[in-house]
Design a protein around this motif. Structure first.
Motif, PDB file in Angstrom:
ATOM      1  N   THR A 154       0.833  -1.208   0.000  1.00 33.92           N
ATOM      2  CA  THR A 154       0.000   0.000   0.000  1.00 33.92           C
ATOM      3  C   THR A 154       0.863   1.252   0.000  1.00 33.92           C
ATOM      4  OG1 THR A 154      -1.770  -1.165   1.172  1.00 33.92           O
ATOM      5  CG2 THR A 154      -1.797   1.237   1.259  1.00 33.92           C
TER       6      THR A 154
ATOM      7  N   TYR B 111       0.750   4.098  -2.894  1.00 32.45           N
ATOM      8  CA  TYR B 111       0.391   5.444  -2.425  1.00 32.45           C
ATOM      9  C   TYR B 111       1.488   6.451  -2.772  1.00 32.45           C
ATOM     10  CZ  TYR B 111      -1.321   8.938   0.994  1.00 32.45           C
ATOM     11  OH  TYR B 111      -1.799  10.072   1.622  1.00 32.45           O
TER      12      TYR B 111
ATOM     13  N   GLY C 135       3.186   7.687   2.498  1.00 32.25           N
ATOM     14  CA  GLY C 135       2.330   6.754   3.209  1.00 32.25           C
ATOM     15  C   GLY C 135       2.851   6.411   4.580  1.00 32.25           C
TER      16      GLY C 135
END
Length: 254
Positions: A163, A167, A176
């Protein structure tokens, strides 16, 4: 080392200035045609220097430092830079002892105080699992170059690492991580922003990080320092490939 992204890349440094008011300065640089360099500083830095101050300023000890090796310059020019982030010291929690997985026979005397100079081992064969290949490469550098024990693969943190990579690809390195957009983010992060392929990350970026070696300031050695920090016992590797084919990869340490 394969084809690497060389035309344009960004460097982002987070700098805490203890002598000033709390805050963060951001240095951004882009190479290539139309290159720009931006740096936020105190307005007082723009004040003209007086003649007396200029005359009193000491001359550098060595006005003509030796030129870097041409082969090293050519190699580094072809590599986009990795990026490292270190959180405040009070963010760390005590880590469990490293796993007892053994070290090479040559390391019977225990970890070395300093890494072996010029240590550049050939990467292990791929396992077919990209996250495992990343952990294996980090542990190879730790073991073969400094006799350090291996880090555990932090599988519970890999979804968060993926993630972070996605991001950051539309924002900036460590966006992030600093925003704590997911829970299992660890306490230190290295990042390879916009590399040419996942193989380039495993072979080139991780080696480039290790090559920084120990020293200060953190901005110049932070990747190696994160990779060897005795407070960390595990690492989660995350990857994201943009629609344009650029690979963003993060390594979150805990």
């Amino acid at each position: 080392m394969g084809r690497l992204i060389a035309q344009r890349w960004w460097i982002h440094l987070l700098v805490a200035l203890p002598a000033c008011d709390p805050g963060v300065g951001t240095l951004s640089a882009r190479t290539g045609p139309g290159a720009t360099i931006l740096f936020e500083v105190d307005a007082a830095a723009d004040a003209p220097e007086s003649e007396d101050a200029r005359a009193a300023r000491p001359l550098p000890r060595d006005a003509s430092p030796p030129a870097p090796d041409a082969a090293v310059l050519e190699r580094d020019a072809a590599l986009p830079p990795p990026d490292a982030f270190r959180p405040p010291p009070d963010a760390f929690r005590p880590a469990p002892p490293p796993p007892d997985m053994g070290l090479p026979e040559a390391c019977a005397g225990g970890p070395l105080a300093l890494p072996l100079p010029g240590c550049r081992p050939s990467p292990p064969a791929s396992t077919g699992d990209l996250a495992q290949d990343c952990v294996n490469r980090i542990n190879q550098l730790r073991a073969e170059c400094q006799c350090l024990p291996p880090l555990r693969r932090w599988q519970a943190g890999e979804a968060c690492a993926d993630t972070h990579a996605e991001y950051d690809s539309t924002r900036s390195p460590h966006a992030g991580f600093q925003g704590r957009i997911c829970a299992e983010s660890g306490f230190g992060q290295n990042e390879c922003p916009g590399w040419g392929s996942t193989r380039d990350v495993i072979v080139g970026c991780l080696q480039q990080m290790w090559d920084e070696g120990p020293g200060e300031p953190f901005q110049a050695h932070g990747h190696y320092l994160n990779m060897t920090n005795g407070r960390f016992s595990q690492v989660a590797c995350g990857f994201y490939t943009t629609p344009a084919g650029q690979v963003w990869a993060v390594q979150n340490f805990q």
